[in-house]
Design a protein around this motif. Structure first.
Motif, PDB file in Angstrom:
ATOM      1  N   HIS A   8       0.774  -1.098   0.166  1.00 43.73           N
ATOM      2  CA  HIS A   8      -0.077  -0.018   0.018  1.00 43.73           C
ATOM      3  C   HIS A   8       0.769   1.113  -0.186  1.00 43.73           C
ATOM      4  N   GLU A  55      -3.899   3.581   1.372  1.00 47.91           N
ATOM      5  CA  GLU A  55      -4.008   3.742   3.070  1.00 47.91           C
ATOM      6  C   GLU A  55      -4.281   5.161   3.409  1.00 47.91           C
ATOM      7  N   HIS A  79       4.311   7.218   3.327  1.00 45.46           N
ATOM      8  CA  HIS A  79       5.196   5.883   3.371  1.00 45.46           C
ATOM      9  C   HIS A  79       4.893   5.249   2.200  1.00 45.46           C
ATOM     10  N   ALA A  81       4.635   1.115   1.455  1.00 52.04           N
ATOM     11  CA  ALA A  81       4.872  -0.414   2.157  1.00 52.04           C
ATOM     12  C   ALA A  81       4.853  -1.295   1.325  1.00 52.04           C
ATOM     13  N   GLU A 129       7.889   1.151   4.716  1.00 50.24           N
ATOM     14  CA  GLU A 129       7.445  -0.074   5.758  1.00 50.24           C
ATOM     15  C   GLU A 129       7.305  -1.371   5.177  1.00 50.24           C
TER      16      GLU A 129
HETATM   17 ZN    ZN Z   1       1.328   1.415   6.232  1.00 51.81          ZN
END
Ligand code: ZN
Length: 133
Positions: A8, A55, A79, A81, A129
């Motif tokens: 994500h 997200e 971020h 991921a 992440e």
């Molecule tokens: Zn995340």
């Protein structure tokens, strides 16, 4: 270490309620519900996009990491991921390669996933992440 896919994109917003319309109405993505992770002072909303998800991240507190991010850089991608097959193995391998980690061991994130962040100093400024679910 085996990276399976981009899991994500974490996008910091001031308010999920006020900012979700672009994603749902304009892009036609479906919001699959929200979840608050108190330990990280964040409420998340997941919107699946094919194999990956967007997200949306809203801080639950003025001193949370997402609030601090918005204060410093404004809203935007906070971020990226990557889903890994085995997060403990991935962290051990990165540590061995000298990559600076924020989380030495995984913690539990939204949806019960095991997650860990790498330090942006080690990644050209991108907060990365890792997640395993
Ligand atoms: Zn995340």
């Amino acid at each position: 270490m085996k990276i399976l896919k981009i899991d994500h994109l974490g996008i910091a917003v001031s308010s999920i309620d006020e900012k979700k319309n672009f994603w749902t109405d304009a892009l036609g993505l479906k919001l699959e519900g929200t979840e608050t992770v108190e330990a990280q002072k964040v409420t998340t909303a997941f919107l699946p996009v094919g194999e990956s998800e967007v997200e949306l991240l809203e801080s639950t507190s003025k001193d949370g990491p997402v609030a601090k991010y918005i204060e410093k850089k404004g809203e935007g991608i906070q971020h990226v991921a990557f889903r890994v097959e085995n997060i403990e193995e991935a962290l051990a391998e990165l540590k061995e390669k000298g990559i600076q980690l924020i989380d030495q061991t995984p913690r539990i994130g939204a949806g019960g996933a095991k997650i860990a962040f790498l330090h942006p100093k080690a990644t050209s400024g991108v907060l990365v992440e890792l997640c395993e679910r």
